[in-house]
Every structure is written in structure tokens, then in C-alpha cells.
Design a protein around this motif. Structure first.
Motif, short mmCIF file in Angstrom:
data_model
loop_
_atom_site.label_atom_id
_atom_site.label_comp_id
_atom_site.label_asym_id
_atom_site.label_seq_id
_atom_site.Cartn_x
_atom_site.Cartn_y
_atom_site.Cartn_z
N PHE A 177 8.78 -28.68 -13.90
CA PHE A 177 7.29 -29.10 -12.91
C PHE A 177 8.52 -29.65 -11.84
O PHE A 177 9.67 -28.96 -11.86
N PRO A 178 7.64 -28.86 -10.70
CA PRO A 178 7.68 -28.42 -9.50
C PRO A 178 8.42 -29.94 -8.84
O PRO A 178 8.12 -31.17 -9.09
N ARG A 179 9.89 -30.41 -7.93
CA ARG A 179 10.08 -31.82 -7.45
C ARG A 179 9.72 -31.53 -5.92
O ARG A 179 10.61 -32.88 -5.57
N ASP A 180 9.95 -30.76 -5.07
CA ASP A 180 9.14 -30.64 -3.99
C ASP A 180 8.03 -29.93 -3.13
O ASP A 180 7.15 -29.08 -4.57
N LYS A 181 7.41 -30.09 -2.47
CA LYS A 181 6.04 -29.50 -1.92
C LYS A 181 6.48 -27.98 -1.70
O LYS A 181 5.59 -27.28 -2.55
N GLN A 182 7.29 -27.08 -1.50
CA GLN A 182 7.58 -26.09 -1.56
C GLN A 182 7.42 -25.16 -2.63
O GLN A 182 6.73 -23.98 -2.59
N THR A 183 8.41 -25.67 -3.50
CA THR A 183 7.67 -25.12 -4.47
C THR A 183 5.87 -25.79 -5.76
O THR A 183 6.31 -24.31 -6.24
N LEU A 184 6.04 -26.66 -5.07
CA LEU A 184 4.32 -26.49 -5.40
C LEU A 184 3.77 -25.57 -4.38
O LEU A 184 2.52 -25.19 -5.61
N LEU A 185 3.95 -25.70 -3.35
CA LEU A 185 3.21 -24.38 -2.93
C LEU A 185 3.00 -22.87 -3.54
O LEU A 185 2.10 -22.31 -3.22
N SER A 186 4.14 -22.59 -3.84
CA SER A 186 4.60 -21.54 -3.98
C SER A 186 3.78 -21.20 -5.83
O SER A 186 3.15 -20.14 -5.56
N LEU A 187 3.68 -22.15 -6.67
CA LEU A 187 2.82 -22.48 -7.77
C LEU A 187 1.67 -22.31 -7.52
O LEU A 187 0.83 -21.04 -9.01
N VAL A 188 0.77 -22.93 -6.53
CA VAL A 188 -0.20 -22.55 -6.68
C VAL A 188 -0.43 -21.74 -6.13
O VAL A 188 -1.59 -20.37 -6.43
N LYS A 189 0.23 -20.64 -5.05
CA LYS A 189 -0.20 -19.78 -4.09
C LYS A 189 -0.28 -18.43 -5.77
O LYS A 189 -0.60 -18.09 -5.32
N GLY A 190 0.55 -18.89 -6.41
CA GLY A 190 0.42 -17.83 -7.79
C GLY A 190 -0.50 -18.30 -9.14
O GLY A 190 -0.53 -17.75 -10.03
N LYS A 191 -0.85 -19.02 -8.93
CA LYS A 191 -2.46 -19.57 -9.47
C LYS A 191 -2.11 -19.94 -10.57
O LYS A 191 -2.40 -19.56 -11.82
N LYS A 192 -0.10 -20.82 -10.31
CA LYS A 192 -0.10 -21.45 -12.23
C LYS A 192 -0.33 -22.27 -12.18
O LYS A 192 -0.60 -23.25 -12.99
N VAL A 193 -0.67 -23.59 -11.22
CA VAL A 193 -0.68 -24.94 -10.86
C VAL A 193 -2.03 -25.01 -10.08
O VAL A 193 -2.60 -23.77 -9.01
N ASP A 194 -3.21 -25.34 -10.19
CA ASP A 194 -3.96 -26.33 -9.17
C ASP A 194 -4.00 -27.50 -9.40
O ASP A 194 -3.86 -28.76 -9.84
N MET A 195 -4.99 -27.76 -9.17
CA MET A 195 -5.64 -29.65 -8.22
C MET A 195 -6.12 -30.05 -9.54
O MET A 195 -6.66 -29.00 -10.37
N PHE A 196 -6.60 -31.07 -9.91
CA PHE A 196 -6.66 -31.97 -11.39
C PHE A 196 -7.87 -31.71 -11.69
O PHE A 196 -8.81 -31.92 -10.93
N HIS A 197 -8.32 -31.37 -12.79
CA HIS A 197 -9.74 -31.23 -13.29
C HIS A 197 -10.64 -30.51 -12.28
O HIS A 197 -11.17 -30.83 -11.45
N ARG A 198 -9.79 -29.44 -11.54
CA ARG A 198 -9.83 -28.79 -11.18
C ARG A 198 -11.98 -28.20 -11.39
O ARG A 198 -12.65 -27.97 -10.62
N THR A 199 -12.31 -27.99 -13.05
CA THR A 199 -13.79 -28.05 -13.23
C THR A 199 -14.31 -29.09 -13.03
O THR A 199 -15.28 -29.12 -12.94
N TRP A 200 -14.04 -30.33 -12.55
CA TRP A 200 -14.71 -31.35 -12.19
C TRP A 200 -14.26 -31.73 -10.54
O TRP A 200 -13.74 -32.76 -10.22
N VAL A 201 -14.99 -30.79 -9.84
CA VAL A 201 -14.72 -30.79 -8.10
C VAL A 201 -14.78 -32.01 -7.86
O VAL A 201 -14.19 -32.55 -6.50
N PRO A 202 -15.71 -33.11 -8.10
CA PRO A 202 -16.51 -34.40 -7.23
C PRO A 202 -14.80 -35.70 -7.86
O PRO A 202 -14.66 -36.51 -6.98
N GLY A 203 -14.15 -34.85 -9.24
CA GLY A 203 -13.03 -36.17 -9.21
C GLY A 203 -12.86 -36.50 -8.25
O GLY A 203 -11.45 -37.39 -8.67
N HIS A 204 -11.65 -35.10 -7.44
CA HIS A 204 -10.07 -35.25 -7.41
C HIS A 204 -10.87 -34.30 -5.71
O HIS A 204 -10.11 -34.12 -4.55
N ASN A 205 -12.12 -33.92 -5.41
CA ASN A 205 -11.82 -32.51 -3.58
C ASN A 205 -11.81 -33.73 -2.41
O ASN A 205 -11.83 -33.20 -1.32
#
Length: 312
Positions: A177-205
């Protein structure tokens, strides 16, 4: 007054039979009052991920463990083995038992973990999330700043944004798992990681993930578009904010109800833009989720009407 009598009143709104055993195991460590206790819920099938949480956090944890009468001895033996085999467990973790035949009285379990926490601040967290950044030290270092003062007054809940792997198999092992924000953002940009429960947008949007991605280092921003279904993972003052409504049993609406009542009571939610959590993948009980959500949807509608009238 006996402890059993006191606790029978404290949890009188829960489904019974129910017996709460506080501090079945009590941590040997001593904690500063301004520390942050993670409050969490643990069932038999989450013992392994619970040990991961303990090893990574290295701080106070107040955990409610559900014990069904049909499996008491097996579970308590396994709990003993877990407690004895995880060195940080005996130092940092208070274990409280909830003995009941009913599954997923989640808000009752949350309230027990919070009630018996031993520090001024608590974090309401699901056990299957990895602590990826050191928000604990950052918050404690800022208690004299504006956001820290609001937290100490009980008027703020601090949101640690939650993420998950898009492919479930990628999120099985926390050591990757990523341990710093820069690594996290790289994974988000690469579409490997997304917001939690992205199929239920009201939960975390309401966290406003685009703003989180663009935020400057050290930024803390206010949640401005609160949704009644919002259910982030938050840090707040133990004493003062409302307790979780215990009528909810099963999946759906339970944590959102806790937070919505906090919001209506006057608390503001602030996002910590340097910090994040990542969910460890696991299979869901889809049939149970479907049935329980249907039942809780009606309960949540009634709850929203009641709580809105209470704070008008």
C-alpha cells in the motif's frame, strides 16, 4: 451500583440479550490524554487484519469484539492467541466483549469502543483499513492551532480520506500500500486506486476528492457540501458529540447516522489533505448487505426526520 446494572442502562436501546464486558484485556501502556484512540469493531473473521492495524498504528486502540454464545470458547481461545502473539497488542489495545446472538449491532459496538476509550480524542475506524500516514502526530502537534482548538472544543471532526484498489486482488496485502501522498496520487492517476466505495458516491463524495488531490501540503479544508449519506472516517473529541443511534442492526446507514447527527448538532467536518487510509480488500456478504440495507433504509428515513426535529 453494579457494573452490569449500569451497562444495562447505557445500552438499553440495543437488541437484547446483550452483555458488555469492558476491558476483557486491558493494555499495559499509559496514554497521554491528548492522544488519539482508534475505536473499532472486530469479528472472528477480522482477527488477522486487526493485528495489522495494531502493528501499524502503534498507539491506543479500543476494540469491541463480538462474541456469539454458540462460539464463545473457540473465539476466546483465538482471541487469547492473537493477543499473546502480537507484541503491540498487550501494550496498546483494550479489548471489550459484546456477548449477544445478534450479528452486526454495529452502532452498539461503536458506542462501547468509544465509551471505554482512555484518551480525549477518538477515531471511528473500520478494522479493515490500513493506516498509511502519521496523522496522529500531525494532529497532536497542531492542537494549539485553530483547527486543534476547534477539535478540543468538540466542534470539529477531522476527516482522513479513504481509498480502495480498483481491482480487489491488488488490495489484499498491506505491505504494497502507498505510504505517502505522492505515491497515492500516482496510483490514482494510473487508475489503480480510487475513492472508497466509488460506486456509492454519496458515501464519500463530500470529502471533495478533486480538492484533496490538488491541495497544498499541510492544507486542511472544510466540508461544504454535506450529504446525509456521508460516512467518512473521522477523529473527534470523545466527550460531547452525540452517540451512535443503536436501533440500526446490519449493513446500511449505521455509520452515516452517527455522523449526520454530529453534523446537525453543530459540528463541522474538516479534511486532512496530507493523510489517507486504504481499504484492505475482502469479500462482502452481498445477500446480507442487500437485505439489511433494505431494512435500514426505512429506519434511516425515520431517524433523519427525528434528528432534524431534535436540532431545529
Amino acid at each position: 451500583m453494579s457494573e452490569d446494572f449500569f451497562l444495562s442502562k447505557a445500552f438499553s436501546q440495543s437488541m437484547h440479550p446483550l452483555k458488555v464486558v469492558p476491558y476483557y484485556y486491558r493494555a499495559s501502556g499509559t496514554f497521554d490524554q491528548d492522544d488519539i484512540t482508534i475505536t473499532t469493531l472486530v469479528t472472528f473473521n477480522r482477527f488477522k487484519v486487526f493485528s495489522e492495524l495494531v502493528k501499524h498504528y502503534q498507539g491506543p486502540i479500543s476494540a469491541t469484539v463480538h462474541v456469539k454464545p454458540s462460539s464463545t470458547h473457540v473465539l476466546l481461545d483465538a482471541l487469547h492467541d492473537l493477543y499473546a502473539s502480537t507484541p503491540a497488542m498487550s501494550t496498546y489495545v483494550d479489548i471489550h466483549l459484546v456477548l449477544t446472538p445478534f450479528n452486526r449491532q454495529l452502532n452498539t459496538w461503536r458506542n462501547a469502543a468509544r465509551l471505554f476509550a482512555r484518551t480525549e480524542f477518538v477515531m471511528m475506524l473500520d478494522v479493515d483499513f490500513a493506516i498509511c500516514t502519521n496523522f496522529r502526530s500531525a494532529i497532536r502537534a497542531s492542537l494549539d492551532a485553530k483547527i486543534g482548538r476547534i477539535l478540543k472544543e468538540g466542534h470539529a471532526a477531522l476527516v482522513v480520506p479513504a481509498f480502495e484498489y480498483v481491482k480487489q486482488q491488488d488490495g489484499l496485502d498491506q505491505k504494497y500500500f502507498p505510504r505517502d501522498k505522492q505515491t497515492l496520487l500516482s496510483l490514482v492517476k494510473g487508475k489503480k486506486v480510487d475513492m472508497f466505495h466509488r460506486t456509492w458516491v454519496p458515501g464519500h463524495n463530500s470529502t471533495d476528492y478533486p480538492r484533496f488531490y490538488a491541495a497544498a501540503p499541510g492544507e486542511v479544508y472544510k466540508v461544504t457540501q454535506y450529504h446525509p449519506a456521508y460516512e467518512p472516517y473521522v477523529i473527534f473529541r470523545k466527550e460531547g458529540p452525540p452517540w451512535c443511534d443503536e436501533r440500526f442492526v446490519g449493513y446500511g446507514g449505521n455509520k452515516a447516522a452517527c455522523l449526520y447527527e454530529m453534523y446537525l448538532s453543530g459540528m463541522s467536518f474538516y479534511v486532512l489533505a496530507d493523510h489517507f487510509l486504504v481499504h484492505q480488500s475482502h469479500p462482502y456478504e452481498e445477500e446480507a448487505r442487500k437485505l439489511e440495507r433494505k431494512s435500514n433504509r426505512k429506519i434511516y428515513q425515520d431517524f433523519k426526520e427525528e434528528v432534524c426535529l431534535r436540532f431545529v
